[in-house]
Design a protein around this motif. Structure first.
Motif, PDB file in Angstrom:
ATOM      1  N   LYS A 253       0.837  -1.203   0.000  1.00 54.10           N
ATOM      2  CA  LYS A 253       0.000   0.000   0.000  1.00 54.10           C
ATOM      3  C   LYS A 253       0.873   1.256   0.000  1.00 54.10           C
ATOM      4  N   ASN A 368     -12.543   4.483  -0.497  1.00 60.28           N
ATOM      5  CA  ASN A 368     -11.617   3.389  -0.201  1.00 60.28           C
ATOM      6  C   ASN A 368     -11.291   3.322   1.286  1.00 60.28           C
ATOM      7  N   THR A 371     -14.286   1.537   2.981  1.00 65.03           N
ATOM      8  CA  THR A 371     -14.441   0.126   2.594  1.00 65.03           C
ATOM      9  C   THR A 371     -13.306  -0.730   3.145  1.00 65.03           C
ATOM     10  N   GLU A 372     -12.063  -0.222   3.080  1.00 64.21           N
ATOM     11  CA  GLU A 372     -10.943  -0.992   3.625  1.00 64.21           C
ATOM     12  C   GLU A 372     -10.977  -1.020   5.140  1.00 64.21           C
ATOM     13  N   MET A 422      -6.748   3.069  -6.960  1.00 64.77           N
ATOM     14  CA  MET A 422      -7.740   3.188  -5.894  1.00 64.77           C
ATOM     15  C   MET A 422      -9.060   2.550  -6.308  1.00 64.77           C
ATOM     16  N   ARG A 425      -8.829  -1.179  -5.810  1.00 65.81           N
ATOM     17  CA  ARG A 425      -8.901  -1.523  -4.386  1.00 65.81           C
ATOM     18  C   ARG A 425     -10.335  -1.396  -3.860  1.00 65.81           C
ATOM     19  N   ILE A 426     -11.032  -0.367  -4.302  1.00 66.15           N
ATOM     20  CA  ILE A 426     -12.439  -0.201  -3.894  1.00 66.15           C
ATOM     21  C   ILE A 426     -13.262  -1.382  -4.385  1.00 66.15           C
ATOM     22  N   SER A 429     -12.742  -4.404  -2.226  1.00 61.01           N
ATOM     23  CA  SER A 429     -13.426  -4.288  -0.931  1.00 61.01           C
ATOM     24  C   SER A 429     -14.935  -4.429  -1.086  1.00 61.01           C
TER      25      SER A 429
END
Length: 524
Positions: A253, A368, A371-372, A422, A425-426, A429
């Protein structure tokens, strides 16, 4: 402790964190304005970019994984093993400070000593300050796990204020010290911060008051020091393996998200840091306490699952609204913000385009973060490892895309590559959250839906302010600029008013969790 009580404590922790961020940014802004009257902008730039990055990267790599893994543990644990694990952050911090210090001194370009004197000493002292802060990690963890809000506020506020006083004193009396000024102030800040936590727990655990706190897992200050547990195991290996999984994720990350350019990054991410970071940190603790890893949503307490789903829905809604507001109004006011901040040098070049692109990135950053926040609190160790493989595969595509986009459209391409990263990654999640709640009646992802009326308000505000920028900003003089600002303020008020009328559930959530005073423990 019930889920509603944990929610209330997390909300108070988030709101206090938000207030602290506002206070710290205000102090920093005023302090920088003062310092620039006595020292060169090159020295301030080295501190704010080079040395602060060294300090924050050392802390992130040394403790982020430990915090995520240990905060998500059950209250039914061997606390000695958890505290022993947290003490490992200190030697790890020594390693990272030495390694990164070597990189900063040997591989990166060293500033001209005539412009920024004592750079090597600054690198050493900023690395040392990170190690000092890590010595207080077990004390911080105990306070965070039990949500001692007042302790956090007092310790951080006192540290920042005393650091600012020392900086002003050194700038006035010893300006020729250069980077020594900021390095010593940073070391003083971390020392005061750690001492606040140590002194607090020393007094608390040595007083009759501690016997009233049935939830505290320690009874004397020596219990917070490293020691061998009853069963002979120094650490909990399940927590250690989870920490390793989170470390791999944190390392990737850090690599994938570092790097948007100095002033644009500072301006564009200011609101994100002010609002989203305290919310993400506080509600990660909430989700970690309420949810049990390794268990499906149908196998956990349904009351806790329902509360977690409702909170996640409201946080997603809040992140979406905040991000959309920054994106819509940031598009029309980027040039004006840069002009006010740095004059024509910033506002006439590529700065406005960079900042507008970054406003879109902030929207994705907000979603993000929420959600993370949920995903990493609910994932099992195996799921975290699978996520790391996805991140590893993503890193190569991110680097390739960054190369292509920067060649095609310059610096904006790097921000667009970050947006792509990003977005992936969203998506990861969101897929996890959907699977997690698939067999339950709860649908927290509904928080990403807004009413058509509110979307129309955002669209209309965006069009009005974009036209206003063309005719009123920024070469038309201050009367026109003030008219542009007034029109934007009216559109913002109308949009927020529409949100207030259409998103009644979110307004009720914010009122009940942040607006109603709650009785707190005297010790916190």
């Amino acid at each position: 402790m019930g889920s509603q009580e944990v929610l209330g404590q997390a909300a108070r922790l988030a709101s206090s964190g938000l207030l602290l961020q506002v206070l710290f940014r205000l102090i920093t802004f005023v302090l920088n304005a003062f310092i620039l009257r006595f020292l060169s902008k090159e020295i301030v730039g080295v501190v704010n970019v080079r040395l602060t990055l060294l300090y924050s990267t050392t802390l992130f790599l040394a403790r982020e994984a430990f915090r995520r893994a240990c905060l998500s543990g059950s209250t039914q644990r061997d606390w000695s093993q958890t505290l022993n694990l947290l003490w490992l952050t200190a030697p790890l911090g020594v390693f990272w400070s030495l390694f990164l210090g070597w990189v900063w001194l040997q591989l990166l370009e060293v500033p001209d000593p005539n412009v920024a004197p004592h750079y090597a000493a600054g690198v050493v002292l900023f690395g040392l300050s990170a190690v000092v802060e890590l010595l207080g990690e077990p004390f911080w963890f105990l306070a965070q796990a039990h949500m001692f809000v007042k302790l956090k506020v007092t310790a951080e506020s006192l540290s920042v204020i005393l650091k600012s006083v020392l900086t002003v004193f050194l700038v006035l009396w010893l300006p020729h010290w250069g980077l020594y000024i900021f390095s010593l102030a940073q070391l003083f800040y971390t020392t005061v911060l750690v001492l606040c936590y140590v002194i607090y727990f020393t007094k608390l655990l040595g007083s009759p008051e501690s016997t009233k706190l049935q939830t505290l897992p320690v009874s004397r200050i020596s219990d917070l020091l490293p020691n061998i547990t009853r069963n002979g195991a120094f650490i909990n290996w399940k927590e250690a393996k989870l920490t390793w999984s989170f470390f791999k994720q944190s390392f990737l990350k850090q690599i994938l998200t570092e790097g948007v350019y100095d002033i644009v990054n500072n301006l564009g991410s200011l609101v994100a840091r002010l609002i989203f970071q305290p919310i993400e940190e506080s509600f990660y603790v909430f989700f970690a306490k309420v949810l049990e890893r390794e268990k499906d949503a149908t196998l956990q307490k349904q009351e806790d699952i329902a509360v977690a789903a409702a909170v996640l829905e409201f946080l997603l809604k809040l992140a979406l609204l905040s991000g959309l507001t920054i994106t819509v109004f940031g598009f029309a006011y980027s040039q004006l913000a840069l002009d006010i901040y740095g004059g024509a040098m910033l506002s006439s070049g590529s700065g406005p385009v960079l900042l507008r692109s970054y406003c879109l990135y902030v929207l994705l950053l907000a979603i993000n973060g929420v959600t993370e926040c949920f995903t990493f609190a609910a994932m099992s160790k195996e799921e975290v490892d699978r996520y790391n493989f996805v991140m590893l595969a993503l890193s190569s595509s991110f680097l390739a895309l960054s190369y292509l986009l920067t060649r095609w459209c310059g610096s904006v391409g790097f921000i667009l590559a970050n947006c792509f990263n990003m977005g992936i990654r969203i998506t990861q999640s969101l897929c996890f959250i959907h699977r997690y709640y698939r067999r339950s009646p709860h649908r927290p992802l509904a928080g990403l839906r807004l009413s058509p009326v509110l979307l129309g308000a955002f669209a209309l505000s965006g069009m009005v302010t974009a036209v206003s920028e063309v005719f009123l900003c920024c070469e038309q003089g201050w009367p026109a600029r003030l008219a542009h600002i007034a029109l934007g303020a009216f559109c913002l008020g109308a949009t927020l008013g529409t949100a207030f009328l259409t998103e009644t559930k979110l307004v009720h959530f914010l009122r009940t969790q942040l607006g109603v005073p709650r009785r707190t423990d005297k010790t916190t």
